[in-house]
Design an enzyme around this catalytic site. Structure first.
Site, PDB file in Angstrom:
ATOM      1  N   ILE B  79      -8.948 -15.269 -49.879  1.00  0.00           N
ATOM      2  CA  ILE B  79      -8.067 -15.338 -50.951  1.00  0.00           C
ATOM      3  C   ILE B  79      -9.234 -15.469 -51.983  1.00  0.00           C
ATOM      4  O   ILE B  79     -10.362 -16.276 -52.225  1.00  0.00           O
ATOM      5  CB  ILE B  79      -7.189 -16.510 -50.953  1.00  0.00           C
ATOM      6  CG1 ILE B  79      -6.475 -16.626 -52.183  1.00  0.00           C
ATOM      7  CG2 ILE B  79      -8.042 -17.683 -50.589  1.00  0.00           C
ATOM      8  CD1 ILE B  79      -5.257 -17.777 -52.267  1.00  0.00           C
ATOM      9  N   SER B  80      -9.228 -14.406 -52.832  1.00  0.00           N
ATOM     10  CA  SER B  80     -10.158 -14.322 -54.158  1.00  0.00           C
ATOM     11  C   SER B  80     -10.145 -15.703 -54.870  1.00  0.00           C
ATOM     12  O   SER B  80      -9.222 -16.415 -55.266  1.00  0.00           O
ATOM     13  CB  SER B  80     -10.016 -13.137 -54.932  1.00  0.00           C
ATOM     14  OG  SER B  80     -10.156 -11.927 -54.100  1.00  0.00           O
ATOM     15  N   GLN B  81     -11.449 -15.719 -55.602  1.00  0.00           N
ATOM     16  CA  GLN B  81     -11.574 -16.737 -56.650  1.00  0.00           C
ATOM     17  C   GLN B  81     -10.379 -16.629 -57.521  1.00  0.00           C
ATOM     18  O   GLN B  81     -10.052 -15.383 -58.006  1.00  0.00           O
ATOM     19  CB  GLN B  81     -13.017 -16.323 -57.097  1.00  0.00           C
ATOM     20  CG  GLN B  81     -13.488 -17.398 -58.413  1.00  0.00           C
ATOM     21  CD  GLN B  81     -14.604 -16.769 -59.071  1.00  0.00           C
ATOM     22  OE1 GLN B  81     -15.054 -15.646 -58.724  1.00  0.00           O
ATOM     23  NE2 GLN B  81     -15.041 -17.475 -60.037  1.00  0.00           N
TER      24      GLN B  81
END
Lengths: 796, 231
Positions: B79-81
């Site tokens: 899950i991206s930043q």
């Protein structure tokens, strides 16, 4: 016992080096290779730690140490298996990639380092005890140690042909178990022989049912296998690596494809080596009138000509060889050092690749690309260099990878191999801040200047897509027609002309804009006369690299760290050049632990008293000197023979065997203390001489036949290694006569500095080049000379 | 024993104190990681304030849900930043009546953010297990305007094309031609390039007057990267 101890020591040493090499391969395959480097480096400090412990309990060891030898060797073998099992458990929870996200993984990393330390510590403890208690026979013992190490490397190489890497630790673990059995006292032999044989069944079982280390979910092969209906349908084992071919209905490959492409990119199978992506397997029958590579910047050379003779360096899975054949080239030479890949394409994968590598127009050569350029005499209309880096950049993870094919020397050799209108094509993936494209441009420009070409812009063009930049260098100036054809190519493909005659300033970014507006001006400055000022001002080192310092992907300027930190921030800085940062971190960690290991025994053997400074200088000096020379010799002979795996093994065995013979003869040739400084001075002079003449000598003789080159290599390596094998046993013998208390400490110092010097050699090579590593070896030997001259080692 | 830990976990997660803690963390994330770094679009900031990120990360990482970095969600995916998700969302400039295609559902967080802003989100996930968990999660959270499709996103979703925006969360070394074709005239596509753990850049693809142009943006990690202007 007397003869058995030599065999036992040799077997133990063989297992230590083989285990070290196989661990490196295993951990690199399942985790991130730079952390494998860190883990193994720290684990090898087990040698130094053994010296520390022995120094602290020396008196006890002298009395009871021999009883421990057999158990220590046995436990060392079992520890090899034990840590493998432990790793298979901990690697389910630990992932080196997650160190950046979750600090818990740093704790796991420390646990892994400590666990891998154990077998080396136990094995080195046994070797150290043998050296202490049988020091009168040190010449023979050291010979057995070195000979065993050399044989261990060769045996591992042979085993890689027949065993999968996961089976090898169990095979290697048998050696210390056998070594332990060999030196069991006769009176105990009958009692212990049966339990020992039972113990041997454990590794035998684990060869049949090997312990598998879980592969990180972030390795490219894991991600590919997560795709639906993915399967590994072909595997091969060899010293070139563990090759796996993955098939999936959703795998496609079209690097940097133009956004104007509207066709279908074919589904392909992908080849992996040690868990890392290698390339696609693509047949020609999949293409009718259009090849997807026509829609990439790679196609620019074919847009303006139909080259007949094409050379493809580091050709991998032959994607570009297939393309050249499809475009009508009649003589294609593909150079790929991994023979296993080309063999697969010629045999099992021949139908999939439409028999590309057995096509009469295509010739595959299994050599190191740089070696090929040094020995080949043919002329080519087009030379294609491998792609530089990969999509999205690699954040400097290849910083310590020698990339000879991109050195200015290699480019100059490419230039010499060009026919009248010949061209060199090289493509780099764009990275930010720009590093790879700027360094390859600088390398091409400087090579052209060295060749006397003054009008750079009439010989060099560059086109940029959304993700790649391709450079095309032509021996003769580009014609007007060619320039117009390339302009047309750009507008059709949505590419931008970075370097192309008749390009207006406003036309440099028509289709693919960069937020970093400095890129175009950087390109201009590199091709201008103000290049040097630009190199100095740029935050990253983008100067061209040479054969003596072939680290193309290392861009970090240590003296600019403060500026980079201001720009990128403290936290972000390491992520831009992570590979080199990990090496620097490894060096710091290793040095700190080594200092502790070296200083600790001084609390037990007392700070006062004579001989400490001399022991430290002498054994650190010869330890560093030996390793530095070994690192340089291996690198130079890889180019000489063109087969990295075999060259490294051949040099290793020649070096260790010659040093072993030197060790054997040491007591005969060096009889007095007065002769020792002369011996060290002689080594100093030979190393200095080799620093100057080795590379030119190897270049002059590189075209000799294989047999002559082997003979010449032995002639070169033997005298140096013969003398380098003497100082260690002589030093221990002298200590045994005059200052016995220092022997274990000397063993520990030698162990610690062997590890430090391996990491330090890499740093010096990156920062200054191999010549300076050899000079550093001279300095190290001069330390030993100084120790002998000033300290009078015999009286310490 | 297992049921006891589940009960205990449920009690903790559903307790008002626990929720309040996450609300505070989320508000801090929006303020410190997004607003202060140049995320200015109100609809984007409101969406981040509303979507409960801690419900999109694996249980082991719940406490780190609002930290300033990517987190693993299994199968080699992340899950991206938060900042990257926000920056990507702002770059495609989503409109309330818009239709967005996402390639690479992952946890479903990006889809949820988009769904707070636009009318309809189609999201395609290639890994069946991730597709299933994202479908369940988004359904449970009540998102009616998100359609999760478990399939190969390479060919986009022709039957629903064209799209105002396409968000590609798992970039490859080429941009699938069908995605370009399914982008509406004037539409935008955003693609993160690079390693989620090291350095990522973003690439914006725009389709205007039947011409496709790209813009490669500066590397983004914990803070927007800015090169000095002196050179």
């Amino acid at each position: 016992m007397s003869r058995r101890i030599y065999f036992s020591l040799g077997l133990l040493s063989a297992s230590m080096i083989a285990f070290q090499l196989v661990l490196m391969q295993l951990i690199s395959a399942v985790q991130w290779s730079y952390f494998a480097y860190m883990v193994i480096s720290i684990a090898l400090l087990g040698y130094g730690a053994s010296g520390t412990l022995l120094a602290m309990i020396r008196s006890w060891i002298e009395k009871h140490g021999n009883k421990l030898l057999s158990p220590l060797m046995t436990i060392s073998g079992l520890a090899m298996l034990g840590i493998l099992w432990f790793s298979s458990v901990i690697f389910k929870r630990f992932d080196t990639y997650l160190i950046f996200v979750d600090t818990t993984h740093i704790v796991y990393l420390i646990i892994v380092c400590v666990s891998f330390f154990m077998p080396f510590f136990l094995g080195a403890l046994a070797i150290g005890i043998i050296y202490i208690n049988y020091v009168s026979r040190i010449g023979f013992l050291y010979f057995a140690d070195l000979f065993g190490s050399g044989v261990g490397g060769i045996v591992l190489l042979a085993l890689l042909w027949v065993c999968f890497p996961s089976q090898l630790p169990a095979v290697i673990a048998m050696l210390p178990l056998i070594a332990g059995m060999l030196i069991v006292p006769k009176k105990w032999f009958r009692i212990l022989v049966f339990p020992s044989l039972i113990l041997l069944l454990i590794p035998v079982y684990l060869v049949c049912v090997p312990i598998q280390l879980p592969v990180s979910e972030f390795k490219s092969i894991s991600k590919t296998l997560n795709l639906p209906e993915s399967e590994i349908y072909l595997e091969r084992k060899s010293p070139y690596g563990h090759i796996q071919l993955v098939r999936s209905p959703v795998l496609r490959y079209a690097p940097g494809l133009s956004l104007s492409f509207e066709g279908e990119v074919p589904v392909v199978d992908m080849l992996f080596c040690n868990g890392n992506w290698v390339g696609p397997i693509i047949g020609l029958s999949q293409f009718d009138t259009t090849h997807f590579l026509d829609f990439t910047t790679h196609a620019m050379s074919y847009r303006i000509s139909t080259p007949e003779n094409v050379l493809i360096l580091e050709g991998g899975t032959a994607l570009f060889a297939g393309y050249a054949l499809w475009k009508g080239s009649g003589n294609i030479v593909l150079v790929e050092e991994n023979k296993e890949i080309t063999d697969l394409l010629k045999n099992e994968l021949a139908s999939q690749s439409d028999s590309l590598l057995v096509h009469p127009y295509v010739r595959a050569v299994n050599l190191h690309a740089r070696h090929f350029l040094l020995t080949d005499t043919n002329q080519y209309d087009l030379i294609i260099l491998p792609e530089i880096e990969s999509f999205g950049g690699t954040s400097g993870v290849n910083a310590l990878k020698e990339q000879y094919v991109f050195t200015t020397d290699a480019l100059a050799d490419c230039w010499e191999r060009l026919s009248g209108n010949g061209m060199i094509e090289v493509t780099a993936w764009l990275d930010y801040p720009a590093r790879n494209p700027l360094r390859i441009l600088a390398s091409l420009v400087e090579m052209l200047e060295e060749k006397g070409v003054t009008s750079i812009e009439s010989h060099l063009v560059a086109l940029r897509s959304w993700g790649t930049i391709s450079f095309l260098l032509k021996k003769t100036p580009f014609t007007q027609e060619e320039v117009f054809a390339l302009h047309e190519f750009c507008s059709q493909m949505y590419f931008d002309a970075v370097l192309l005659p008749h390009t207006q300033v406003n036309d440099i970014e028509v289709f693919n804009h960069l937020e970093d507006t400095t890129f175009a001006s950087s390109v201009r400055q590199i091709i201008s006369a103000q290049r040097e000022e630009f190199y100095a001002a740029y935050d990253f080192n983008i100067r061209p690299v040479r054969d003596m310092r072939p680290y193309f992907s290392q861009f970090l300027k240590l003296n600019r760290l403060h500026k980079l930190r201001d720009t990128l921030g403290n936290t972000n800085l390491p992520f831009f050049e992570v590979g080199y940062f990990i090496v620097l971190l490894t060096f710091i960690v290793v040095v700190v632990i080594a200092i502790v290991l070296i200083v600790l025994p001084l609390f037990f053997i007392r700070w006062q008293g004579h001989g400490k400074l001399f022991t430290l200088l002498y054994f650190s000096g010869i330890g560093i000197g030996f390793m530095f020379v070994e690192v340089v010799l291996i690198q130079q002979f890889i180019l000489y023979f063109g087969h990295p795996v075999f060259a490294a093994s051949a040099v290793l065995i020649a070096l260790l065997l010659s040093s072993g013979i030197g060790s054997l003869r040491s007591s005969v040739l060096i009889k007095s203390y007065g002769q020792l400084w002369k011996l060290l001075s002689l080594i100093f002079l030979i190393v200095l001489l080799y620093a100057i003449i080795l590379m030119p000598l190897l270049r002059i003789t590189i075209s000799l036949s294989f047999v002559w080159k082997i003979l010449f290599s032995i002639v070169l390596i033997f005298p140096l290694a013969f003398f380098m094998g003497m100082p260690f046993p002589i030093g221990l013998r002298l200590l045994s006569e005059h200052n016995k208390v220092m022997i274990p400490w000397a063993w520990g110092i030698n162990g610690c500095f062997s590890v430090i010097s391996t990491v330090l050699a890499a740093i010096i090579a990156v920062e200054a080049g191999y010549f300076w590593v050899m000079l550093a070896a001279c300095i190290a030997y001069s330390l030993a000379v100084a120790a002998v001259l000033i300290g009078r080692l015999v009286r310490v | 024993m297992k049921w006891l830990s589940i009960l205990l976990g449920t009690l903790i997660v559903s307790s008002p104190l626990y929720a309040q803690n996450f609300d505070q963390k989320r508000a801090a994330m929006v303020q410190n990681q997004l607003r202060q770094r140049g995320i200015v679009q109100t609809n984007v900031l409101e969406a981040f304030q509303k979507v409960e990120r801690h419900l999109f990360v694996p249980a082991a990482y719940t406490s780190m849900a609002y930290s300033d970095g990517p987190l693993p969600i299994g199968y080699g995916q992340t899950i991206s930043q938060p900042y990257i998700v926000a920056y990507m969302t702002q770059l495609v400039n989503p409109k309330p009546n818009g239709k967005v295609l996402e390639i690479g559902t992952g946890s479903g967080y990006q889809a949820a953010i988009l769904a707070e802003i636009v009318e309809k989100v189609y999201t395609i996930e290639i890994i069946p297990e991730l597709g299933k968990s994202a479908t369940d999660r988004l359904k449970e959270l009540g998102y009616q305007n998100i359609e999760v499709i478990t399939a190969d996103g390479y060919h986009g979703l022709e039957e629903q094309a064209p799209f105002d925006a396409i968000v590609v969360t798992a970039a490859a070394e080429h941009i699938p031609p069908s995605l370009i074709q399914q982008l509406k005239e004037g539409g935008k596509m955003i693609i993160p390039v690079g390693s989620p753990f090291l350095v990522q850049t973003l690439m914006l693809v725009e389709k205007k007057a039947k011409k496709v142009t790209t813009k490669s943006l500066m590397p983004v990690r914990f803070v927007p990267f800015t090169r000095s202007q002196e050179k």
